[in-house]
Design an enzyme around this catalytic site. Sequence first.
Site, short mmCIF file in Angstrom:
data_model
loop_
_atom_site.label_atom_id
_atom_site.label_comp_id
_atom_site.label_asym_id
_atom_site.label_seq_id
_atom_site.Cartn_x
_atom_site.Cartn_y
_atom_site.Cartn_z
N SER A 189 34.13 39.58 36.44
CA SER A 189 34.36 41.02 36.26
C SER A 189 35.70 41.45 36.82
O SER A 189 36.40 42.29 36.22
CB SER A 189 33.22 41.81 36.93
OG SER A 189 33.28 41.72 38.34
N LYS A 190 36.09 40.90 37.96
CA LYS A 190 37.37 41.28 38.56
C LYS A 190 38.54 40.62 37.82
O LYS A 190 39.64 41.17 37.76
CB LYS A 190 37.39 40.91 40.04
CG LYS A 190 36.42 41.73 40.89
CD LYS A 190 36.71 43.23 40.82
CE LYS A 190 35.87 44.02 41.82
NZ LYS A 190 36.13 45.46 41.77
N ALA A 206 29.75 35.84 38.41
CA ALA A 206 29.70 37.12 37.71
C ALA A 206 30.72 38.10 38.29
O ALA A 206 31.44 38.78 37.55
CB ALA A 206 28.29 37.70 37.80
N TYR A 207 30.79 38.17 39.61
CA TYR A 207 31.75 39.06 40.26
C TYR A 207 33.18 38.62 39.92
O TYR A 207 34.03 39.45 39.57
CB TYR A 207 31.53 39.03 41.77
CG TYR A 207 32.56 39.79 42.56
CD1 TYR A 207 32.46 41.17 42.72
CD2 TYR A 207 33.65 39.14 43.15
CE1 TYR A 207 33.41 41.88 43.45
CE2 TYR A 207 34.60 39.84 43.88
CZ TYR A 207 34.48 41.21 44.02
OH TYR A 207 35.42 41.90 44.74
N SER A 208 33.44 37.32 40.03
CA SER A 208 34.78 36.81 39.74
C SER A 208 35.19 37.14 38.31
O SER A 208 36.32 37.58 38.06
CB SER A 208 34.81 35.30 39.97
OG SER A 208 36.08 34.76 39.65
#
Length: 264
Positions: free
Chosen positions: A162-163, A158-160
């Site tokens: 988003s970035k 999820a973080y990957s």
Amino acid sequence: MNLELENKIVALTGPAKGMGEVITRAFAAQGARLVLLARDTTPVERLAKELRTCGSESFVASCDITDPEAAEAAVQAGIGHYGKAIDVLVNIAGGSGPIGKTGTETTAEEFRQIVDLNMTGCFNTIHAVAPGMIAQKAGRIVNVGGTFGMRGRAGRMAYSASKWGLRGITKSFALELGGHNINVNTVAPGMVDGPRFRDKVCADIAAREGISLEDAAARHAADYALARVSTSADVADACLFLASARARQITGVDLPVDGGWAAL
């Protein structure tokens, strides 16, 4: 080297915690006039008060960047305070999302929340400052991304995502705003030395491998070409450069600040 940031109106999101505080202090040291945007303004007010005693102008506005109306209102409050459009926007605020969860384990709500914060929040603040920058035919926008948005990472889907999406926002705005003399870039930190790195990452490695915290930190650093972990000051220096007149011909780039992990 003169970065020509003195008296520039610089808006920063997430300005008072961890890396954000170091970046904020770096712009204050350059003589910039600050607009500090945060949902929780208590620590921001403390920082602003300290900076004012040192001669730095700092205006604080409450802002949930995921709310487009709140972002617009906060930016307009900063413009009203200084009587001038924002010259530089630095999007630092963001979250980490679920850690150690695979994509199939991540819930739809967890995914939505981190994408909303790390992507939509940046869109909202850019959307709010861009008209003023266009009108004055000048501006700098620096988005703080992350190297997991350049290489991907298991357990951090999820973080990957988003970035990675933030990179697309950066590059598209760079193309759209370039004709108005507005530069839009991303600074992508890798692991940054600090409490989370020492107390979480190193502690986990030390416990798993049966080694000391210092040995765990050294083992982690060995993954980087420069064999050292970045500091918040390293990230702040990159933000200063991309916000400055020295970077006038640089736009749409992803600048890793990771000691040579993502790019090598």
